[in-house]
Design a protein around this motif. Structure first.
Motif, mmCIF file in Angstrom:
data_model
loop_
_atom_site.group_PDB
_atom_site.id
_atom_site.type_symbol
_atom_site.label_atom_id
_atom_site.label_comp_id
_atom_site.label_asym_id
_atom_site.label_seq_id
_atom_site.Cartn_x
_atom_site.Cartn_y
_atom_site.Cartn_z
ATOM 1 N N ASN A 164 63.793 78.334 27.955
ATOM 2 C CA ASN A 164 63.780 77.141 28.590
ATOM 3 C C ASN A 164 64.609 75.959 27.785
ATOM 4 N N ALA A 165 65.077 76.457 26.528
ATOM 5 C CA ALA A 165 66.053 75.506 26.009
ATOM 6 C C ALA A 165 67.335 75.378 26.502
ATOM 7 N N GLY A 166 67.614 76.314 27.281
ATOM 8 C CA GLY A 166 69.082 76.211 28.189
ATOM 9 C C GLY A 166 69.084 75.032 29.275
ATOM 10 N N LEU A 167 67.902 74.792 29.523
ATOM 11 C CA LEU A 167 67.832 73.593 30.599
ATOM 12 C C LEU A 167 68.211 72.109 30.067
ATOM 13 N N VAL A 168 68.665 72.025 28.796
ATOM 14 C CA VAL A 168 69.515 70.933 28.449
ATOM 15 C C VAL A 168 70.924 70.596 29.085
ATOM 16 N N ALA A 169 71.289 71.768 29.777
ATOM 17 C CA ALA A 169 72.475 71.728 30.563
ATOM 18 C C ALA A 169 72.352 71.278 31.720
ATOM 19 N N GLY A 170 71.140 70.973 32.319
ATOM 20 C CA GLY A 170 70.855 70.889 33.712
ATOM 21 C C GLY A 170 70.116 72.145 34.450
ATOM 22 N N GLY B 119 64.286 66.826 38.382
ATOM 23 C CA GLY B 119 64.921 65.614 37.561
ATOM 24 C C GLY B 119 66.060 65.153 38.531
ATOM 25 N N GLY B 120 65.878 65.642 39.741
ATOM 26 C CA GLY B 120 67.253 65.030 40.661
ATOM 27 C C GLY B 120 68.555 65.331 40.390
ATOM 28 N N SER B 121 69.529 64.715 40.944
ATOM 29 C CA SER B 121 70.722 64.926 40.910
ATOM 30 C C SER B 121 71.498 64.526 39.562
ATOM 31 N N ASP B 122 70.688 63.706 38.837
ATOM 32 C CA ASP B 122 71.209 63.496 37.254
ATOM 33 C C ASP B 122 70.961 64.669 36.370
ATOM 34 N N ASN B 123 70.017 65.464 36.704
ATOM 35 C CA ASN B 123 69.646 66.687 35.807
ATOM 36 C C ASN B 123 69.942 67.992 36.548
ATOM 37 N N GLY C 166 76.416 67.441 30.899
ATOM 38 C CA GLY C 166 77.441 67.627 30.064
ATOM 39 C C GLY C 166 78.384 68.423 30.532
ATOM 40 N N GLY C 167 78.321 68.981 31.763
ATOM 41 C CA GLY C 167 79.665 69.475 32.503
ATOM 42 C C GLY C 167 79.621 71.172 32.068
ATOM 43 N N SER D 233 81.072 72.128 29.617
ATOM 44 C CA SER D 233 81.002 72.473 28.082
ATOM 45 C C SER D 233 79.462 72.872 27.861
ATOM 46 N N SER D 234 78.685 71.925 28.266
ATOM 47 C CA SER D 234 77.295 72.133 27.934
ATOM 48 C C SER D 234 76.883 73.679 28.571
ATOM 49 N N PHE D 235 77.128 73.951 29.928
ATOM 50 C CA PHE D 235 76.924 75.416 30.514
ATOM 51 C C PHE D 235 77.516 76.441 29.620
ATOM 52 N N PHE D 236 78.823 76.041 29.089
ATOM 53 C CA PHE D 236 79.079 77.502 28.388
ATOM 54 C C PHE D 236 78.382 77.573 27.071
ATOM 55 N N THR D 237 78.225 76.504 26.584
ATOM 56 C CA THR D 237 77.494 76.304 25.329
ATOM 57 C C THR D 237 75.977 77.148 25.306
ATOM 58 N N THR D 238 75.344 76.712 26.286
ATOM 59 C CA THR D 238 73.848 77.384 26.356
ATOM 60 C C THR D 238 73.850 78.503 27.089
ATOM 61 N N MET D 239 74.940 79.252 27.543
ATOM 62 C CA MET D 239 75.062 80.422 28.511
ATOM 63 C C MET D 239 74.225 81.562 27.872
ATOM 64 N N PRO D 240 74.421 81.649 26.260
ATOM 65 C CA PRO D 240 73.637 82.728 25.895
ATOM 66 C C PRO D 240 72.313 82.785 25.840
#
Length: 495
Positions: free
Chosen positions: A49-55, A196-200, A204-205, A207-214
């Motif tokens: 669930n920590a990966g949810l910071v990316a949306g 969280g709606g469309s804002d969530n 972070g685009g 970059s955030s997706f790639f960082t949290t992917m692992p």
């Protein structure tokens, strides 16, 4: 006469290559499926669930992509196992296609990955126990860790029928609790209200997706372990693929179900990244219990993951010791139970010490998962290379199963693993720390290999029985390629 001699030698070897302890037990494809569930399912209860910071949408895409890569990897491994079942994990074929030193490093990295993963899970279980039992203070946590390790290792040492039946029990219990969470929460889920709606959706685009992917690997890591039990089942060419394949599809389906339900329940996807026990909100709503009581229902799966991964590093350390790449005492079997207690104990002692390092060194603890998965993704890449090598050099060997995705699926998986490695090395907050730890470990392994193991290594009986056959088949078919397997004496001179 030759046949009688061969049968006699097999009878002598049987106690050293099986885990049939007091009561003989023939593990089935269902047992292999259950072992995969046991190993992996804890990762679907926590930490992903920590990966949810990316949306929500970003995390969903990561889980889907990584999940497909695991499907492709497992199907290719099922094909490899149906051709050359070897209990040493990734290192056996890596010695063949990447060289002796690379094979040794990959074997050690795979063992270290599982040891580190168990430490992570033990720490998580200790944290959960503190929620349930406030009497377990920080001063008592090392005792709790020790008890967890001792209980799991004792079951493995006992082995046989008891081990496999316990494995079935924890797998089914963990699966039932997961399904209860998912199905029981359906009447109250609301994606619109809680996601969280469309804002969530994308935070972070890219970059955030790639960082949290692992982090998406939490849902699946460990399913690749099933090929290491080739020496624990009869007819592994059929039994392991028949359990391994439905296991990865079960986990893939569960990952989608769990993700949807989790982000559709209170406290909402925005607050979910910091939650310790993801399933608690569903259990609390369903059963009307407190957070402490709800945490109890996540304990079996967390222990199951610890239990399963201990078998994985025990098998790999045993295989490495039988090849004299690690001290021989690790591969000494129990005379009573015919299991390998020293490999289990040695790996667990290292993991227990790692718990202290993580607990008292905050930065190390925060990055342990990334260190663990650096080794994991490296081993996955090696397995992809091994599959390509097997397809190229040994296409003539009989296969009980063929991956429907073939080389294309392995190339896709390889790209995903490389991308995840880049994410760990370049995109994390403490990437420099992770790289320094990894470099230090690789440096120690290099010094150890060239200073000790290189001059002692040989082929274990299992390697001669499985991988030497591949070399002979390759020679008979007059295929070109590197001469990866030779006699044990010639191998020692060349290494």
């Amino acid at each position: 006469m030759a046949t009688q001699h061969s049968s006699h030698m097999e009878a002598l070897r049987a106690p050293l290559t099986t885990t049939t302890a007091i009561q003989p037990y023939k593990a089935t494809a269902f047992d292999v499926w259950a072992l995969g569930i046991t190993i992996v399912i804890g990762g679907q209860y926590f930490s992903w669930n920590a990966g949810l910071v990316a949306g929500v949408a970003s995390n969903a895409a990561a889980i889907f992509i990584v999940g497909l890569a695991y499907v492709c990897l497992v199907l290719s491994m099922a094909e490899m196992t149906s051709t050359l079942p070897f209990a040493g994990g990734a290192y056996g074929l890596s010695r063949c296609c990447l060289g002796y030193f690379s094979g040794f490093v990959i074997g050690c990295c795979e063992a270290l990955e599982y040891i580190a993963y168990v430490s992570t899970s033990v720490l998580m279980l200790g944290e959960m126990l503190q929620i349930v039992l406030p009497a377990i203070t920080d001063a008592l946590l090392p005792v709790a860790w020790l008890v967890i390790y001792v209980v799991a290792v004792v079951i493995h040492i006992y082995g046989g029928c008891f081990f496999w039946l316990f494995n079935r029990f924890v797998a089914l219990l963990s699966t039932v609790l997961l399904l209860a969470y998912c199905l029981g929460s359906l009447p109250t889920v609301s994606f619109t209200s809680n996601a969280g709606g469309s804002d969530n959706m994308f935070v972070g685009g890219f970059s955030s997706f790639f960082t949290t992917m692992p982090l998406a690997a939490w849902f699946f890591v460990g399913v690749e372990v099933l090929n290491t039990v080739s020496n624990l089942v009869q007819n592994p060419r059929d039994v392991i693929p028949n359990g391994q394949i439905p296991c990865i599809f079960t986990l893939f389906a569960c990952s989608i179900f769990v993700f949807f339900v989790a982000v559709s329940l209170p406290p909402g996807a925005v607050n979910l990244p910091s939650v310790v026990a993801v399933f608690n909100s569903g259990y609390m709503i369903m059963f009307g219990v407190s957070d402490d009581v709800a945490t109890l229902l996540s304990l079996p799966a967390t222990f199951a993951t610890i239990f399963g991964f201990i078998l994985a590093y025990g098998n790999i350390l045993t295989a490495l010791s039988h090849s004299k790449l690690l001290p021989a005492w690790l591969g000494i079997p129990s005379k009573k139970y015919h299991t390998y207690p020293w490999a289990l104990i040695g790996g667990s002692v290292l993991g227990y010490l790692l718990c202290f390092a993580v607990h008292y060194h905050a930065s190390f603890g925060a990055e342990l998962f990334n260190i663990c998965m650096f080794f994991g993704f490296s081993c996955y890449i090696a397995q992809c290379v091994g599959y390509i090598y097997l397809k190229r050099e040994f296409e003539h060997l009989p296969r009980r199963y063929r991956s429907p995705f073939g080389k294309g699926g392995v190339y896709f998986a390889g790209v995903v693993w490389i991308a995840n490695l880049v994410s760990i090395v370049c995109c994390q907050k403490e990437s420099a720390f992770v790289c320094s730890v990894v470099a230090s470990i690789l440096g120690v392994l290099t010094i150890y290999y060239y200073g000790y193991a290189k001059h002692r290594q040989t082929f274990s009986d299992d390697e001669r029985q499985v991988l030497f056959f591949a070399h002979v088949a390759k020679s008979v078919s007059r295929r070109s390629g590197s001469q990866c397997l030779t006699s044990s004496s010639r191998q020692s001179k060349q290494a």
